[in-house]
Design a protein around this motif. Structure first.
Motif, PDB file in Angstrom:
ATOM      1  N   GLN A  20      -4.003  -9.265  18.631  1.00 39.18           N
ATOM      2  CA  GLN A  20      -2.908  -9.764  19.446  1.00 39.18           C
ATOM      3  C   GLN A  20      -3.092 -11.250  19.683  1.00 39.18           C
ATOM      4  OE1 GLN A  20      -3.030  -7.993  23.382  1.00 39.18           O
ATOM      5  NE2 GLN A  20      -5.070  -7.237  22.963  1.00 39.18           N
ATOM      6  N   ALA A  21      -2.088 -11.886  20.210  1.00 37.39           N
ATOM      7  CA  ALA A  21      -2.128 -13.323  20.446  1.00 37.39           C
ATOM      8  C   ALA A  21      -3.064 -13.643  21.606  1.00 37.39           C
ATOM      9  CB  ALA A  21      -0.738 -13.850  20.750  1.00 37.39           C
ATOM     10  N   LEU A  22      -3.774 -14.744  21.496  1.00 40.63           N
ATOM     11  CA  LEU A  22      -4.601 -15.271  22.575  1.00 40.63           C
ATOM     12  C   LEU A  22      -3.787 -16.394  23.213  1.00 40.63           C
ATOM     13  CD1 LEU A  22      -7.385 -15.530  24.023  1.00 40.63           C
ATOM     14  CD2 LEU A  22      -7.966 -17.203  22.279  1.00 40.63           C
ATOM     15  N   VAL A  23      -3.540 -16.304  24.499  1.00 40.14           N
ATOM     16  CA  VAL A  23      -2.718 -17.299  25.180  1.00 40.14           C
ATOM     17  C   VAL A  23      -3.607 -18.124  26.106  1.00 40.14           C
ATOM     18  CG1 VAL A  23      -0.747 -17.680  26.713  1.00 40.14           C
ATOM     19  CG2 VAL A  23      -0.717 -15.781  25.074  1.00 40.14           C
ATOM     20  N   ILE A  24      -3.589 -19.440  25.889  1.00 37.57           N
ATOM     21  CA  ILE A  24      -4.382 -20.370  26.685  1.00 37.57           C
ATOM     22  C   ILE A  24      -3.427 -21.358  27.335  1.00 37.57           C
ATOM     23  CG2 ILE A  24      -6.170 -22.141  26.657  1.00 37.57           C
ATOM     24  CD1 ILE A  24      -7.240 -20.806  24.089  1.00 37.57           C
ATOM     25  N   HIS A  25      -3.561 -21.530  28.655  1.00 37.81           N
ATOM     26  CA  HIS A  25      -2.779 -22.536  29.365  1.00 37.81           C
ATOM     27  C   HIS A  25      -3.713 -23.627  29.850  1.00 37.81           C
ATOM     28  CE1 HIS A  25       0.282 -19.251  30.090  1.00 37.81           C
ATOM     29  NE2 HIS A  25       0.985 -20.213  29.560  1.00 37.81           N
ATOM     30  N   GLY A  26      -3.206 -24.836  29.877  1.00 36.50           N
ATOM     31  CA  GLY A  26      -3.944 -25.958  30.427  1.00 36.50           C
ATOM     32  C   GLY A  26      -3.050 -26.729  31.371  1.00 36.50           C
ATOM     33  N   ALA A  27      -3.608 -27.217  32.447  1.00 35.95           N
ATOM     34  CA  ALA A  27      -2.851 -28.019  33.403  1.00 35.95           C
ATOM     35  C   ALA A  27      -3.623 -29.292  33.685  1.00 35.95           C
ATOM     36  CB  ALA A  27      -2.620 -27.234  34.692  1.00 35.95           C
ATOM     37  N   GLY A  28      -2.901 -30.336  33.944  1.00 38.48           N
ATOM     38  CA  GLY A  28      -3.504 -31.631  34.223  1.00 38.48           C
ATOM     39  C   GLY A  28      -4.043 -31.704  35.638  1.00 38.48           C
TER      40      GLY A  28
ATOM     41  N   ILE B  16      -7.157 -23.387  31.991  1.00 36.50           N
ATOM     42  CA  ILE B  16      -8.055 -24.517  32.241  1.00 36.50           C
ATOM     43  C   ILE B  16      -7.256 -25.580  32.986  1.00 36.50           C
ATOM     44  CG2 ILE B  16      -9.516 -26.281  31.181  1.00 36.50           C
ATOM     45  CD1 ILE B  16      -9.513 -24.451  28.642  1.00 36.50           C
ATOM     46  N   VAL B  17      -7.808 -26.087  34.097  1.00 34.81           N
ATOM     47  CA  VAL B  17      -7.155 -27.162  34.839  1.00 34.81           C
ATOM     48  C   VAL B  17      -8.135 -28.324  34.996  1.00 34.81           C
ATOM     49  CG1 VAL B  17      -5.675 -25.559  36.127  1.00 34.81           C
ATOM     50  CG2 VAL B  17      -7.800 -26.353  37.154  1.00 34.81           C
ATOM     51  N   ASN B  18      -7.593 -29.498  35.237  1.00 37.65           N
ATOM     52  CA  ASN B  18      -8.398 -30.665  35.549  1.00 37.65           C
ATOM     53  C   ASN B  18      -8.459 -30.782  37.064  1.00 37.65           C
ATOM     54  OD1 ASN B  18      -9.775 -33.167  35.269  1.00 37.65           O
ATOM     55  ND2 ASN B  18      -7.858 -34.205  35.724  1.00 37.65           N
ATOM     56  N   CYS B  19      -9.598 -30.486  37.658  1.00 35.36           N
ATOM     57  CA  CYS B  19      -9.768 -30.541  39.111  1.00 35.36           C
ATOM     58  C   CYS B  19      -9.980 -32.000  39.517  1.00 35.36           C
ATOM     59  CB  CYS B  19     -10.940 -29.669  39.538  1.00 35.36           C
ATOM     60  SG  CYS B  19     -11.055 -29.514  41.318  1.00 35.36           S
TER      61      CYS B  19
ATOM     62  N   ASN C 173     -13.442 -36.368  35.203  1.00 40.66           N
ATOM     63  CA  ASN C 173     -12.351 -37.281  35.531  1.00 40.66           C
ATOM     64  C   ASN C 173     -12.830 -38.333  36.525  1.00 40.66           C
ATOM     65  OD1 ASN C 173     -11.841 -36.266  38.353  1.00 40.66           O
ATOM     66  ND2 ASN C 173     -11.437 -34.380  37.221  1.00 40.66           N
ATOM     67  N   ASN C 174     -11.938 -39.223  36.923  1.00 46.55           N
ATOM     68  CA  ASN C 174     -12.317 -40.351  37.773  1.00 46.55           C
ATOM     69  C   ASN C 174     -12.415 -40.016  39.261  1.00 46.55           C
ATOM     70  OD1 ASN C 174      -9.462 -40.020  37.643  1.00 46.55           O
ATOM     71  ND2 ASN C 174      -9.197 -42.028  38.570  1.00 46.55           N
ATOM     72  N   HIS C 175     -12.160 -38.770  39.656  1.00 46.21           N
ATOM     73  CA  HIS C 175     -12.251 -38.428  41.079  1.00 46.21           C
ATOM     74  C   HIS C 175     -13.311 -37.378  41.403  1.00 46.21           C
ATOM     75  CE1 HIS C 175      -9.058 -40.963  42.532  1.00 46.21           C
ATOM     76  NE2 HIS C 175      -8.317 -40.582  41.506  1.00 46.21           N
ATOM     77  N   ALA C 176     -13.943 -36.802  40.416  1.00 45.23           N
ATOM     78  CA  ALA C 176     -14.959 -35.779  40.662  1.00 45.23           C
ATOM     79  C   ALA C 176     -16.162 -36.351  41.420  1.00 45.23           C
ATOM     80  CB  ALA C 176     -15.419 -35.158  39.350  1.00 45.23           C
ATOM     81  N   TYR C 177     -16.388 -37.655  41.295  1.00 48.59           N
ATOM     82  CA  TYR C 177     -17.550 -38.321  41.902  1.00 48.59           C
ATOM     83  C   TYR C 177     -17.154 -39.101  43.166  1.00 48.59           C
ATOM     84  CZ  TYR C 177     -22.262 -40.353  41.544  1.00 48.59           C
ATOM     85  OH  TYR C 177     -23.573 -40.701  41.759  1.00 48.59           O
ATOM     86  N   ASP C 178     -15.954 -38.853  43.697  1.00 43.98           N
ATOM     87  CA  ASP C 178     -15.450 -39.626  44.833  1.00 43.98           C
ATOM     88  C   ASP C 178     -16.338 -39.574  46.071  1.00 43.98           C
ATOM     89  OD1 ASP C 178     -13.287 -40.515  43.416  1.00 43.98           O
ATOM     90  OD2 ASP C 178     -11.781 -39.427  44.580  1.00 43.98           O
ATOM     91  N   PHE C 179     -17.134 -38.521  46.230  1.00 45.03           N
ATOM     92  CA  PHE C 179     -18.014 -38.400  47.390  1.00 45.03           C
ATOM     93  C   PHE C 179     -19.477 -38.317  46.969  1.00 45.03           C
ATOM     94  CE2 PHE C 179     -13.931 -37.735  49.149  1.00 45.03           C
ATOM     95  CZ  PHE C 179     -14.023 -38.197  50.446  1.00 45.03           C
ATOM     96  N   GLY C 180     -19.773 -38.893  45.812  1.00 43.63           N
ATOM     97  CA  GLY C 180     -21.141 -39.037  45.359  1.00 43.63           C
ATOM     98  C   GLY C 180     -21.724 -37.825  44.656  1.00 43.63           C
TER      99      GLY C 180
END
Length: 174
Positions: A71-79, A114-117, A157-164
Motif C-alpha cells: 500500500q502507499a506510504l504517506v508522509i506529511h511535512g510541515a514547516g 515531520i514538523v520543524n519545531c 533551525n535558528n530558534h532551537a537554541y534561543d534559550f541556550g
C-alpha cells in the motif's frame, strides 16, 4: 551566456534557497509503494517483525519476503511550528489542541508526520542575547502535538537554541 554578468549568490542566500527547496519537498505529500509502518509494525507476521535483533556474534539476517499486499506510504511535512504561547496567543484562550483542530486529523491518518519545531520547548535556560526573537514553547503543548499525529520534530533551525544549550537538550528530551 550572453555577456551579462551574473552576480554570485551569497552563502546566506544559497542556504536560504536550499532550505526553501527542502521545506517545499517536505511540505508535499510523498507517496511511495511500501507497507504502511503503522500497520506492519503491529503485525507479528510482518517482514519487519521477522527480522531478529542483532546478536553479539555475526549471524546472517534472513531477507524478508515481500508482502503480497503493498500500500502507499504517506508522509506529511510541515514547516515552522511554534509552540510559544507569547507568540501564538490563541494557546492561552483555546488551549494547545486548538492549533491542530483545523487539520481535521490529517496527520493522524498518514504514516509519518515531520514538523520543524521553531522554538525551544523547555522551561530551562536563559535567553541568548543579541537575537531579535527568542521563542520558548511550553512543554505542555507537546501532548497535543503528538495527539494531532506529529511523529518527528526537527530542531535544526535558528530558534532551537534561543534559550541556550540547557534548553536545547531539555527540548530534545521532551
Amino acid at each position: 551566456m550572453s555577456g551579462r554578468h551574473v552576480r554570485p549568490m551569497s552563502r546566506r542566500s544559497f542556504l536560504t534557497v536550499c532550505g526553501a527547496v527542502v521545506a517545499a519537498g517536505l511540505a508535499g505529500i510523498a507517496r511511495v509503494v511500501w507497507p504502511s509502518p503503522r500497520t506492519h509494525l503491529a503485525s507479528p507476521t510482518s517482514p519487519r517483525a521477522r527480522i531478529p535483533a542483532p546478536a553479539s556474534s555475526p549471524v546472517p539476517t534472513p531477507t524478508p519476503t515481500p508482502s503480497p499486499s503493498r500500500q502507499a506510504l504517506v508522509i506529511h511535512g510541515a514547516g515552522d511550528t511554534n509552540l510559544d504561547p507569547s507568540v501564538i496567543t490563541t494557546f492561552r484562550t483555546h488551549g494547545y489542541d486548538y492549533a491542530w483542530s483545523g487539520m481535521r486529523g490529517l496527520f493522524q491518518r498518514d504514516d509519518l508526520t515531520i514538523v520543524n519545531c521553531e522554538c525551544a520547548v523547555s522551561t530551562l535556560g536563559t535567553k541568548v542575547p543579541g537575537k531579535s526573537f527568542n521563542f520558548r514553547g511550553d512543554p505542555a503543548a507537546l501532548p497535543a502535538m503528538r495527539t494531532a499525529g506529529v511523529d518527528v520534530a526537527n530542531l535544526g533551525n535558528n530558534h532551537a537554541y534561543d534559550f541556550g544549550p540547557t534548553a536545547l537538550l531539555d527540548t530534545r528530551k521532551n
